[in-house]
Motif scaffolding. Structure first.
Motif, PDB file in Angstrom:
ATOM      1  N   PRO A  50       0.799  -1.228   0.000  1.00 42.65           N
ATOM      2  CA  PRO A  50       0.000   0.000   0.000  1.00 42.65           C
ATOM      3  C   PRO A  50       0.831   1.278   0.000  1.00 42.65           C
ATOM      4  O   PRO A  50       0.330   2.353  -0.341  1.00 42.65           O
ATOM      5  CB  PRO A  50      -0.826  -0.122   1.288  1.00 42.65           C
ATOM      6  N   SER A  51       2.097   1.168   0.402  1.00 39.99           N
ATOM      7  CA  SER A  51       2.957   2.352   0.426  1.00 39.99           C
ATOM      8  C   SER A  51       4.377   1.944   0.078  1.00 39.99           C
ATOM      9  O   SER A  51       4.756   0.775   0.220  1.00 39.99           O
ATOM     10  CB  SER A  51       2.923   3.033   1.802  1.00 39.99           C
ATOM     11  N   ALA A  52       5.163   2.911  -0.382  1.00 41.66           N
ATOM     12  CA  ALA A  52       6.565   2.657  -0.699  1.00 41.66           C
ATOM     13  C   ALA A  52       7.304   3.984  -0.719  1.00 41.66           C
ATOM     14  O   ALA A  52       6.724   5.031  -1.042  1.00 41.66           O
ATOM     15  CB  ALA A  52       6.713   1.953  -2.045  1.00 41.66           C
ATOM     16  N   ASN A  53       8.569   3.933  -0.356  1.00 40.95           N
ATOM     17  CA  ASN A  53       9.447   5.099  -0.432  1.00 40.95           C
ATOM     18  C   ASN A  53      10.420   4.892  -1.585  1.00 40.95           C
ATOM     19  O   ASN A  53      11.158   3.907  -1.600  1.00 40.95           O
ATOM     20  CB  ASN A  53      10.207   5.293   0.878  1.00 40.95           C
ATOM     21  N   ILE A  54      10.400   5.835  -2.531  1.00 42.43           N
ATOM     22  CA  ILE A  54      11.156   5.692  -3.770  1.00 42.43           C
ATOM     23  C   ILE A  54      12.271   6.734  -3.818  1.00 42.43           C
ATOM     24  O   ILE A  54      12.014   7.939  -3.618  1.00 42.43           O
ATOM     25  CB  ILE A  54      10.243   5.862  -4.999  1.00 42.43           C
ATOM     26  N   LEU A  55      13.479   6.288  -4.104  1.00 37.66           N
ATOM     27  CA  LEU A  55      14.631   7.170  -4.276  1.00 37.66           C
ATOM     28  C   LEU A  55      14.750   7.534  -5.749  1.00 37.66           C
ATOM     29  O   LEU A  55      14.889   6.644  -6.601  1.00 37.66           O
ATOM     30  CB  LEU A  55      15.899   6.452  -3.798  1.00 37.66           C
ATOM     31  N   VAL A  56      14.693   8.830  -6.048  1.00 38.80           N
ATOM     32  CA  VAL A  56      14.744   9.310  -7.434  1.00 38.80           C
ATOM     33  C   VAL A  56      16.039  10.103  -7.603  1.00 38.80           C
ATOM     34  O   VAL A  56      16.152  11.230  -7.113  1.00 38.80           O
ATOM     35  CB  VAL A  56      13.516  10.170  -7.779  1.00 38.80           C
ATOM     36  N   VAL A  57      17.010   9.508  -8.269  1.00 36.82           N
ATOM     37  CA  VAL A  57      18.345  10.107  -8.398  1.00 36.82           C
ATOM     38  C   VAL A  57      18.433  10.824  -9.742  1.00 36.82           C
ATOM     39  O   VAL A  57      18.142  10.251 -10.784  1.00 36.82           O
ATOM     40  CB  VAL A  57      19.436   9.025  -8.295  1.00 36.82           C
ATOM     41  N   GLY A  58      18.835  12.110  -9.702  1.00 32.52           N
ATOM     42  CA  GLY A  58      18.816  12.921 -10.907  1.00 32.52           C
ATOM     43  C   GLY A  58      17.401  13.342 -11.242  1.00 32.52           C
ATOM     44  O   GLY A  58      16.960  13.260 -12.390  1.00 32.52           O
ATOM     45  N   ALA A  59      16.679  13.803 -10.232  1.00 33.51           N
ATOM     46  CA  ALA A  59      15.244  14.089 -10.378  1.00 33.51           C
ATOM     47  C   ALA A  59      14.954  15.429 -11.020  1.00 33.51           C
ATOM     48  O   ALA A  59      13.805  15.716 -11.356  1.00 33.51           O
ATOM     49  CB  ALA A  59      14.577  14.040  -8.999  1.00 33.51           C
ATOM     50  N   GLY A  60      15.974  16.269 -11.203  1.00 33.80           N
ATOM     51  CA  GLY A  60      15.737  17.622 -11.684  1.00 33.80           C
ATOM     52  C   GLY A  60      15.193  17.692 -13.094  1.00 33.80           C
ATOM     53  O   GLY A  60      15.326  16.746 -13.873  1.00 33.80           O
TER      54      GLY A  60
END
Length: 239
Positions: A50-60
């Motif tokens: 139901p939930s997750a924490n996502i790391l977005v590298v180079g998100a700009g």
């Protein structure tokens, strides 16, 4: 290959950040489709949590990967990391317009700045690897991502592969893509020059796979391709 700046983020100044959303969609045919499919691949890999924490590298830039993931999975939250202030500000504006700032933490800097014990359910690295000079820098960022992933967690990697000069037909087609969108011959030359500036893509899909294996990830599944661009899903290998 042209000389890569010691800090690749320096290429993404205010001028480049302001045009990124438009230019990237021309340079990468299928830009939005790639982002949408990346979200689908992660959702399929993570499953019904139901939930997750996502790391977005180079998100700009466009923050499109976050927008696509957030639209598909309302329970996901995001850590958006980028070393370029203008690019991160452009992402912030897009997230604000899509009412996603409350679900996103923006971090100006590098992965090494995050707490050592910060752990994520998945990560994305889209449009980054080909801006890093040399295999060692590429392996280092992949290893840093791995260190922040839970066991077996998925990673989306997307970016250009092949040495540009090794694929003259693809390079010529890339120029035609700009012409298709109204650029003159001189403008095409200038735009290709900007794209090629400082770029050092892996020289094959096999090279991408080797980088991932060396950094502690498993075999990757390619799910998108467009001229020089490829997108893959892999998972953190066992400890």
């Amino acid at each position: 290959m042209n000389s890569t700046p010691s800090n690749p983020a320096e290429k993404f100044d205010t001028s480049r950040a302001s045009e990124y959303a438009h230019q990237s969609r021309i340079a990468l045919a299928g830009y939005d489709a790639c982002q949408d499919l990346a979200a689908c691949m992660l959702a399929a890999s993570i499953g019904d949590a139901p939930s997750a924490n996502i790391l977005v590298v180079g998100a700009g830039g466009t923050a499109q990967e976050i927008i696509a993931m957030a639209g598909l999975e309302p329970g996901w939250r995001f850590m958006a990391v980028d070393p370029s202030q203008p690019m991160l500000e452009a992402a912030r504006q897009q997230l604000q317009a899509n009412h996603l700032l409350e679900r996103t933490t923006l971090h100006l800097g590098h992965l090494e700045d995050l707490p050592a014990d910060a752990s994520y359910d998945a990560a994305t690295l889209i449009g980054v690897l080909h801006h890093l000079e040399g295999d060692e820098a590429k392996r280092q960022i992949l290893q840093s991502i791995r260190a922040h992933l839970k066991p077996g967690a998925p990673l989306i990697v997307a970016g250009n592969h092949y040495a540009y000069a090794s694929q003259p037909l693809l390079l010529a087609a890339w120029g035609q893509r700009w012409r298709q969108h109204g650029a003159s011959a001189d403008e095409v030359k200038a735009k290709l020059g900007k794209i090629l500036q400082g770029a050092d893509p892996p020289n094959s899909e096999a090279a991408v796979q080797k980088l991932l294996h060396d950094a502690g990830f498993g075999d990757a599944t390619r799910f998108f391709s467009s001229l020089f661009w490829g997108a893959w899903l892999t998972c953190k290998a066992g400890e």
